[in-house]
Design a protein around this motif. Structure first.
Motif, short mmCIF file in Angstrom:
data_model
loop_
_atom_site.label_atom_id
_atom_site.label_comp_id
_atom_site.label_asym_id
_atom_site.label_seq_id
_atom_site.Cartn_x
_atom_site.Cartn_y
_atom_site.Cartn_z
N ALA A 175 -8.85 -14.33 3.40
CA ALA A 175 -8.15 -14.56 2.13
C ALA A 175 -7.43 -15.91 2.14
N GLY A 176 -7.24 -16.48 0.99
CA GLY A 176 -6.52 -17.73 0.86
C GLY A 176 -5.03 -17.50 0.69
N LEU A 177 -4.43 -16.79 1.63
CA LEU A 177 -3.01 -16.42 1.56
C LEU A 177 -2.27 -16.94 2.78
N SER A 178 -0.96 -17.04 2.65
CA SER A 178 -0.10 -17.45 3.76
C SER A 178 1.00 -16.42 3.97
N ILE A 179 1.42 -16.29 5.23
CA ILE A 179 2.60 -15.48 5.53
C ILE A 179 3.83 -16.31 5.17
N VAL A 180 4.73 -15.74 4.37
CA VAL A 180 5.93 -16.46 3.95
C VAL A 180 7.22 -15.79 4.42
N ARG A 181 7.13 -14.53 4.82
CA ARG A 181 8.31 -13.82 5.34
C ARG A 181 7.84 -12.77 6.34
N GLU A 182 8.72 -12.40 7.25
CA GLU A 182 8.43 -11.30 8.17
C GLU A 182 9.69 -10.46 8.38
N ALA A 183 9.48 -9.19 8.68
CA ALA A 183 10.59 -8.29 9.00
C ALA A 183 10.07 -7.25 9.97
N THR A 184 10.90 -6.89 10.93
CA THR A 184 10.55 -5.88 11.92
C THR A 184 11.42 -4.66 11.72
N PRO A 218 0.82 -1.22 0.00
CA PRO A 218 0.00 0.00 0.00
C PRO A 218 0.85 1.26 0.00
N GLY A 219 0.45 2.18 -0.85
CA GLY A 219 1.09 3.48 -0.84
C GLY A 219 2.15 3.64 -1.90
N PRO A 220 2.51 4.88 -2.16
CA PRO A 220 3.58 5.20 -3.10
C PRO A 220 4.94 5.17 -2.41
N ARG A 221 5.96 5.70 -3.10
CA ARG A 221 7.30 5.78 -2.51
C ARG A 221 7.25 6.59 -1.20
N GLY A 222 8.06 6.16 -0.24
CA GLY A 222 8.12 6.89 1.02
C GLY A 222 7.24 6.35 2.11
N SER A 223 6.40 5.36 1.81
CA SER A 223 5.57 4.75 2.86
C SER A 223 6.42 3.80 3.68
N HIS A 224 5.96 3.48 4.88
CA HIS A 224 6.69 2.52 5.70
C HIS A 224 6.68 1.14 5.05
N SER A 225 5.60 0.82 4.34
CA SER A 225 5.56 -0.47 3.63
C SER A 225 6.56 -0.51 2.48
N ASP A 226 6.87 0.64 1.92
CA ASP A 226 7.89 0.75 0.88
C ASP A 226 9.24 0.30 1.44
N ALA A 251 5.16 -10.62 4.40
CA ALA A 251 4.97 -10.86 2.97
C ALA A 251 3.97 -12.00 2.81
N LEU A 252 2.95 -11.79 1.99
CA LEU A 252 1.86 -12.74 1.81
C LEU A 252 1.89 -13.33 0.41
N ALA A 253 1.60 -14.64 0.33
CA ALA A 253 1.63 -15.33 -0.95
C ALA A 253 0.50 -16.36 -1.00
N PRO A 254 0.09 -16.74 -2.21
CA PRO A 254 -0.99 -17.75 -2.34
C PRO A 254 -0.47 -19.18 -2.25
N TYR A 255 0.56 -19.40 -1.46
CA TYR A 255 1.10 -20.74 -1.26
C TYR A 255 1.67 -20.83 0.15
N VAL A 272 13.24 -4.63 2.36
CA VAL A 272 13.88 -5.60 3.25
C VAL A 272 13.35 -7.00 2.97
N LEU A 273 12.04 -7.12 2.84
CA LEU A 273 11.41 -8.43 2.66
C LEU A 273 11.69 -9.03 1.29
N VAL A 274 11.71 -8.19 0.27
CA VAL A 274 11.88 -8.68 -1.11
C VAL A 274 12.97 -7.86 -1.80
N PRO A 275 14.21 -8.00 -1.36
CA PRO A 275 15.28 -7.18 -1.94
C PRO A 275 15.55 -7.49 -3.40
N ASP A 276 15.11 -8.68 -3.87
CA ASP A 276 15.35 -9.08 -5.25
C ASP A 276 14.14 -8.85 -6.15
#
Length: 275
Positions: free
Chosen positions: A72-81, A8-16, A177-181, A21-25
Motif C-alpha cells: 500500500a502507498g501508506l506511511s506509519i505516522v503514529r505508534e502506541a504500545t 478493524p472490528g466493532p466496539r470492544g476490540s483491542h484496536s478500538d 496509525a497509517l496515513a497516505p502521507y 490512544v492514537l487518535v484521541p481527537d
C-alpha cells in the motif's frame, strides 16, 4: 484538525482501545470488517487514519499488517504500545468444561497456546476479538465462548469465564496509525520504517546491514517476509531509530539503496511510550 479514524472490528476490540490512544481527537470512528478494509479505506482517503496492530511481545510481528503495508502507498505516522489481556467470555452460566467452540482472532489464539494445548474445543477464527464476542451473543449457545477483552464483555453483555488466559502475563501489542502521507518534520525520539530486498547471493544481507552500522544508526527491528509471486525469496522489513532526514539516517538509507535491489519507506513517526 478534524480526523476520522478507521480500524478493524466493532466496539470492544483491542484496536478500538488503541485508536482512542492514537487518535484521541477523532471526530468520527469507522468500524471496518477486516485489516484489508482498513488499508483500502486509508488509501482511498475514506478515513484520515487507519489503525492496525503490527507487533506483539509474545508472538512477534503481525504478518498480515506487514504484508498489507508493503503493498500500500501508506506511511506509519503514529505508534502506541498497549498491554493486552485476553479473557474467555461467554453467555451467563457458561463454563470452560462445557465449551465445544471458541471464537477469536487468529493472533489471539496464537497468544493463548497453553490454554488450548489440551482443551478439546473447536477454534473458529473471527475478524477481530470483539467480532468473536458478538458472534457468541448471536449464536445464543452457552457452549460457545470467545477469547476477547473485558471491554468486549461489557459491550456485548457477556460474562468473563476465565481471566488473563494469555501465555505471557504482561504481554503488549504495538499499534500503528497509517496515513497516505509522510511526516517531514522530525526531532528527538523518532523512528523510520522501511522494507528492502537484497540480491539472492552470499553476504548480501550482511552488506546491506553494514550501511546502518557504518552510519551509527540503531536497527530496532528486522523481519523477513516472503515476496509475493517469488517463492523462497524474501524482503526485510526494518525499523530504525531516527527520522528519515536525520544527519545519520539519511546517508544510511542512501547507502542501503546502493546495496539492495529495492527500498520502500513506510514513514517516520514519533516513538511512543509503553502504556
Amino acid at each position: 484538525m478534524s480526523v476520522t479514524v478507521g480500524y478493524p472490528g466493532p466496539r470492544g476490540s483491542h484496536s478500538d482501545a488503541a485508536a482512542a490512544v492514537l487518535v484521541p481527537d477523532a471526530v468520527r470512528v469507522v468500524y471496518l470488517p477486516s485489516f484489508t478494509a482498513v488499508i483500502a479505506a486509508a488509501c482511498a482517503a475514506e478515513v484520515g487514519l487507519g489503525v492496525l496492530p503490527i507487533e506483539n511481545s509474545l508472538i512477534g510481528p503481525i504478518a498480515e499488517t506487514h504484508d498489507l503495508l508493503y503493498g500500500a502507498g501508506l506511511s506509519i505516522v503514529r505508534e502506541a504500545t498497549l498491554p493486552i489481556r485476553h479473557n474467555v467470555l461467554g453467555l451467563p452460566g457458561a463454563t470452560l468444561a462445557d465449551a465445544t467452540v471458541v471464537r477469536s482472532h487468529p493472533a489471539a489464539f496464537d497468544q493463548c497456546r497453553t490454554l488450548f494445548a489440551e482443551w478439546g474445543v473447536r477454534c473458529i477464527p473471527a475478524a477481530t476479538t470483539a467480532d468473536a464476542a458478538r458472534e457468541v451473543v448471536e449464536h445464543e449457545d452457552p457452549r460457545q465462548l470467545a477469547v476477547a477483552s473485558s471491554e468486549a464483555a461489557e459491550a456485548y453483555g457477556l460474562e468473563v469465564v476465565a481471566e488473563d488466559v494469555g501465555d505471557l502475563p504482561g504481554a503488549f501489542t504495538r499499534f500503528v496509525a497509517l496515513a497516505p502521507y509522510t511526516q517531514v518534520s522530525g526531532g528527538e525520539g523518532w523512528r523510520t520504517a522501511l522494507s528492502f530486498v537484497t540480491d539472492h547471493q552470499p553476504g548480501a544481507l550482511f552488506r546491506a546491514l553494514g550501511a546502518f552500522a557504518r552510519n551509527e544508526v540503531n536497527l530496532v527491528q528486522l523481519v523477513s517476509r516472503p515476496l509475493p509471486n517469488s517463492p523462497w525469496r524474501y524482503r526485510f522489513d526494518a525499523v530504525l531509530d531516527g527520522h528519515v532526514f536525520d544527519a545519520t539516517t539519511r546517508p544510511a538509507l542512501q547507502e542501503l539503496q546502493s546495496l539492495t535491489r529495492e527500498v520502500r519507506l513506510f514513514g517516520s513517526y514519533a516513538k511512543e511510550r509503553v502504556r
